[in-house]
Enzyme design. Structure first.
Site, mmCIF file in Angstrom:
data_model
loop_
_atom_site.group_PDB
_atom_site.id
_atom_site.type_symbol
_atom_site.label_atom_id
_atom_site.label_comp_id
_atom_site.label_asym_id
_atom_site.label_seq_id
_atom_site.Cartn_x
_atom_site.Cartn_y
_atom_site.Cartn_z
ATOM 1 N N LYS A 174 0.854 -1.130 0.027
ATOM 2 C CA LYS A 174 0.030 0.124 0.157
ATOM 3 C C LYS A 174 0.997 1.145 -0.020
ATOM 4 O O LYS A 174 1.819 1.350 0.690
ATOM 5 C CB LYS A 174 -0.759 -0.088 1.123
ATOM 6 C CG LYS A 174 -1.429 1.303 1.469
ATOM 7 C CD LYS A 174 -2.504 0.977 2.749
ATOM 8 C CE LYS A 174 -2.953 2.216 3.221
ATOM 9 N NZ LYS A 174 -3.778 2.513 4.190
HETATM 10 C C1 5RP Z 1 -2.338 5.025 8.314
HETATM 11 C C2 5RP Z 1 -3.037 3.953 7.091
HETATM 12 C C3 5RP Z 1 -4.340 4.654 6.803
HETATM 13 O O1 5RP Z 1 -5.052 3.249 6.742
HETATM 14 C C4 5RP Z 1 -3.832 4.996 5.673
HETATM 15 O O2 5RP Z 1 -3.568 6.240 5.732
HETATM 16 C C5 5RP Z 1 -5.118 5.085 4.546
HETATM 17 O O3 5RP Z 1 -6.199 5.946 4.927
HETATM 18 P P1 5RP Z 1 -6.281 7.482 4.290
HETATM 19 O O4 5RP Z 1 -6.928 6.772 3.007
HETATM 20 O O5 5RP Z 1 -7.024 8.060 4.990
HETATM 21 O O6 5RP Z 1 -4.868 7.920 3.800
HETATM 22 O O7 5RP Z 1 -2.443 2.836 7.128
HETATM 23 O O8 5RP Z 1 -0.750 4.518 8.341
#
Ligand code: 5RP
Length: 268
Positions: A174
């Site tokens: 991610k």
């Molecule tokens: C924090 C995360 C969050 O889940 C990630 O940031 C995704 O959320 P957003 O779309 O609000 O950024 O992993 O480390």
């Protein structure tokens, strides 16, 4: 990949499209009761029918999500820091794979902080989690966090983070969208999902989703741009339309408008 690992993965990466809409609601693990996620159950439950998985901590899962809910879960298993503490990158493992199995999770997620003073420790956390995930059939999502001090989201840096996560064995990576995002995707052997980041206007967030998919991401792991919207259901439906039905931003905006509450007219 073992059958169990493959099966868990295919519970949230939809086999029909090979894509996924992950709903990120794990923010409380370092932010506490962040805006519009103060009452997790009230925020999360209405969105569950439109999510391919919810990404959250075991505490919120146990306390706020009905065990009869039929939604695949990806558990956030790294943490140990807070927004008011000295260093957000100083994360350790806060949940075991055994507990994730007990909770019937279909994946576990942890953050790595490349380029920070805790790079080594967070990369070893990932390696340990992948070893255990492989042994027990649990997919691992590596979150390439961008440390505050780095303040950059360029293709060079994100390619470095994503590639390292894939080399260590993450099943899904991610990361954030950036210019030249296709370079990040091309150089990462593991599939990539994109985080939404801080709240931006809905149309912009849909554009980010469409551009990410166009560049080769397999989906999103989106939080604030869904549940901090005034129309969270409209927003997740529009995101789904891009991710699973390949619609463009304009068509997705149509989905958003169709499902959004009519705007109140300003008094003269
Ligand atoms: C924090 C995360 C969050 O889940 C990630 O940031 C995704 O959320 P957003 O779309 O609000 O950024 O992993 O480390």
């Amino acid at each position: 990949m073992s059958w169990g690992l493959q099966n868990r993965l295919s519970r949230f990466v939809r086999p029909r499209t090979g894509h996924t809409v992950m709903l990120a609601v794990d923010h409380g693990y370092f932010l506490g009761p962040t805006s519009r996620l103060e009452k997790p159950k009230e925020t999360i439950m209405p969105l569950v029918p439109y999510a391919d998985t919810v990404m959250l901590t075991r505490g919120v899962l146990r306390k706020c999500i009905d065990a009869a809910t039929d939604v695949p879960v990806v558990l956030r298993v790294s943490g140990g820091t807070s927004i008011v503490g000295p260093d957000l990158s100083n994360e350790g493992l806060i949940t075991t794979v055994d507990d994730a199995l007990r909770l019937n999770a279909c994946g576990v997620a942890l953050s790595i902080f490349v380029g920070t003073s805790h790079e080594h420790q967070t990369l070893l956390n990932l390696a340990k989690l992948v070893d255990e995930g492989e042994e027990k059939g649990m997919p691992v999502v590596a979150v390439t966090a961008v440390g505050k001090e780095l303040g950059k989201r360029d293709a060079r840096y994100l390619s470095l983070c994503c590639r390292i996560a894939a080399e260590i064995g993450a099943h899904i990576v991610k990361t954030y969208y950036c210019d030249d995002f296709e370079k990040v995707v091309e150089s990462c052997p593991s599939p990539i999902v994109v985080a939404g980041g801080p709240k931006i206007p809905e149309k912009k967030a849909l554009e980010l989703t469409a551009d990410s998919m166009q560049a080769g991401a397999i989906g999103v792991d989106m939080g604030r741009n869904i549940w901090q919207s005034d129309n969270p259901i409209a927003m997740i439906k529009a995101v789904r339309a891009i991710v699973h039905n390949d619609v463009n931003t304009k068509e997705a905006w149509g989905v958003y408008e169709e499902n959004a509450k009519p705007r109140r007219k300003k008094r003269k």
